[in-house]
Scaffold this motif. Structure first.
Motif, PDB file in Angstrom:
ATOM      1  N   LEU A  43     -66.208 -62.132 -47.838  1.00 27.64           N
ATOM      2  CA  LEU A  43     -66.899 -60.993 -47.218  1.00 27.64           C
ATOM      3  C   LEU A  43     -66.428 -60.787 -45.787  1.00 27.64           C
ATOM      4  CD1 LEU A  43     -69.137 -58.845 -47.473  1.00 27.64           C
ATOM      5  CD2 LEU A  43     -70.757 -60.568 -46.668  1.00 27.64           C
ATOM      6  N   VAL A  44     -66.290 -61.884 -45.034  1.00 28.19           N
ATOM      7  CA  VAL A  44     -65.831 -61.786 -43.640  1.00 28.19           C
ATOM      8  C   VAL A  44     -64.396 -61.268 -43.582  1.00 28.19           C
ATOM      9  CG1 VAL A  44     -65.244 -63.136 -41.585  1.00 28.19           C
ATOM     10  CG2 VAL A  44     -67.396 -63.570 -42.786  1.00 28.19           C
ATOM     11  N   ILE A  45     -63.536 -61.798 -44.437  1.00 32.38           N
ATOM     12  CA  ILE A  45     -62.130 -61.358 -44.437  1.00 32.38           C
ATOM     13  C   ILE A  45     -62.042 -59.882 -44.829  1.00 32.38           C
ATOM     14  CG2 ILE A  45     -59.860 -61.727 -45.445  1.00 32.38           C
ATOM     15  CD1 ILE A  45     -60.867 -63.982 -43.611  1.00 32.38           C
ATOM     16  N   THR A  46     -62.798 -59.493 -45.852  1.00 32.60           N
ATOM     17  CA  THR A  46     -62.797 -58.093 -46.286  1.00 32.60           C
ATOM     18  C   THR A  46     -63.310 -57.172 -45.182  1.00 32.60           C
ATOM     19  OG1 THR A  46     -63.170 -58.767 -48.584  1.00 32.60           O
ATOM     20  CG2 THR A  46     -63.691 -56.482 -48.011  1.00 32.60           C
ATOM     21  N   ALA A  47     -64.363 -57.605 -44.479  1.00 26.36           N
ATOM     22  CA  ALA A  47     -64.908 -56.804 -43.383  1.00 26.36           C
ATOM     23  C   ALA A  47     -63.865 -56.598 -42.290  1.00 26.36           C
ATOM     24  CB  ALA A  47     -66.148 -57.485 -42.803  1.00 26.36           C
ATOM     25  N   GLY A  48     -63.045 -57.624 -42.049  1.00 26.85           N
ATOM     26  CA  GLY A  48     -61.982 -57.495 -41.060  1.00 26.85           C
ATOM     27  C   GLY A  48     -60.974 -56.428 -41.441  1.00 26.85           C
ATOM     28  N   TYR A  49     -60.604 -56.404 -42.726  1.00 25.66           N
ATOM     29  CA  TYR A  49     -59.641 -55.392 -43.180  1.00 25.66           C
ATOM     30  C   TYR A  49     -60.259 -53.998 -43.168  1.00 25.66           C
ATOM     31  CZ  TYR A  49     -55.924 -58.593 -44.524  1.00 25.66           C
ATOM     32  OH  TYR A  49     -54.899 -59.504 -44.491  1.00 25.66           O
ATOM     33  N   VAL A  50     -61.539 -53.915 -43.508  1.00 27.78           N
ATOM     34  CA  VAL A  50     -62.205 -52.611 -43.473  1.00 27.78           C
ATOM     35  C   VAL A  50     -62.264 -52.092 -42.038  1.00 27.78           C
ATOM     36  CG1 VAL A  50     -64.410 -51.436 -43.826  1.00 27.78           C
ATOM     37  CG2 VAL A  50     -63.545 -53.006 -45.563  1.00 27.78           C
ATOM     38  N   ALA A  51     -62.615 -52.990 -41.105  1.00 25.28           N
ATOM     39  CA  ALA A  51     -62.699 -52.588 -39.701  1.00 25.28           C
ATOM     40  C   ALA A  51     -61.345 -52.147 -39.162  1.00 25.28           C
ATOM     41  CB  ALA A  51     -63.251 -53.741 -38.864  1.00 25.28           C
ATOM     42  N   ALA A  52     -60.266 -52.716 -39.721  1.00 23.58           N
ATOM     43  CA  ALA A  52     -58.913 -52.350 -39.273  1.00 23.58           C
ATOM     44  C   ALA A  52     -58.345 -51.178 -40.074  1.00 23.58           C
ATOM     45  CB  ALA A  52     -57.985 -53.560 -39.393  1.00 23.58           C
ATOM     46  N   GLY A  53     -59.194 -50.533 -40.867  1.00 26.71           N
ATOM     47  CA  GLY A  53     -58.735 -49.377 -41.641  1.00 26.71           C
ATOM     48  C   GLY A  53     -57.782 -49.743 -42.754  1.00 26.71           C
ATOM     49  N   GLY A  54     -57.892 -50.960 -43.251  1.00 21.81           N
ATOM     50  CA  GLY A  54     -57.024 -51.397 -44.344  1.00 21.81           C
ATOM     51  C   GLY A  54     -55.763 -52.085 -43.881  1.00 21.81           C
TER      52      GLY A  54
END
Length: 249
Positions: A43-54
């Motif tokens: 979840l944390v790793i995915t949130a990082g990618y979402v915050a970076a726009g993919g």
């Protein structure tokens, strides 16, 4: 050939069931806590990618290992708060070990390293998948992250969650210890696909079989923790290029 029995493996079935009796008041859903740390890490790793726009969020090396360590601490801490003292003690089954258990943990470590590590590579080659290799560590920050997440926290937390809580709840529900141990081993191995790929699953299955036997044989987690911690420490030393790797045949 007949399947192994508790008696043939010298596994103390009655003692296992007495220990697991502490989980009588614990709902079966609590066993899902075993996979909560890897889910939180994802979840944390995915949130990082979402915050970076993919795009690649630029996490520092070994950041997932650090997050996994923190997630393990959070889940174990949550169990400590949420469970009564008896079931938590039955999950955190770190009793004073016998000399035989300490010796068995040391022997399991030797088998895991000198047999399990090369066997992981041979299986990976036979299946045509990428070989498993300990993560390369080149910085002090990376060494601290891996040391914290994989050497200090994971051996305690994973033993408590997989072979303490998950195994204990299953035995209390009336399943045979060997069946519960096999189920716990399967889950433990499969979750490693997220951190180390298919070869990581093979490695976790091979080494986890020894961890599971130690837990069932002694109705304790100390021997399993000893083997788990030593194995992960040796992998860290390989990653630091301080030891040669028996994974590299």
């Amino acid at each position: 050939m007949s399947p192994p029995t508790l008696a043939s493996l010298r596994i103390p079935g009655d003692r296992l069931r007495r220990t697991a009796g502490a989980f009588e008041t614990v709902g079966s859903a609590w066993a899902l806590a075993a996979v909560a740390p890897i889910a939180l890490t994802a979840l944390v790793i995915t949130a990082g990618y979402v915050a970076a726009g993919g795009a690649d969020p630029g996490f520092p090396p070994h950041f997932p290992t650090l997050v996994y360590g923190v997630a393990n601490l959070a889940v174990v801490g949550g169990l400590f708060v949420a469970l009564d003292s008896a079931p938590f003690a039955a999950a955190a089954l770190f009793r004073t070990p016998s000399r035989r258990e300490i010796a068995a943990g040391a022997v399991a470590t030797a088998l895991g390293v000198f047999v399990g590590w090369p066997a992981t590579t041979m299986l990976a080659d036979a299946l045509g998948v990428a070989r498993y290799a300990p993560a390369t560590v080149t910085t002090a920050a990376g060494a601290l992250a891996v040391g914290f997440g994989a050497v200090v926290v994971a051996p305690v937390a994973e033993e408590l969650l997989y072979r303490g809580l998950l195994v204990g709840v299953g035995i209390e529900r009336g399943y045979r210890p060997l069946v519960v141990g096999a189920a716990s081993l399967t889950v433990f191995a499969v979750v490693h696909v997220f951190t180390a790929g298919i070869a990581g699953v093979l490695n976790a299955a091979l080494l986890g079989s020894l961890l599971t036997w130690l837990r069932l044989r002694f109705d304790n987690l100390v021997g399993a923790w000893l083997f788990h911690a030593l194995n992960n420490l040796l992998e860290l030393l390989v990653g630091l290029s301080l030891l040669p790797s028996l994974y590299a045949l």
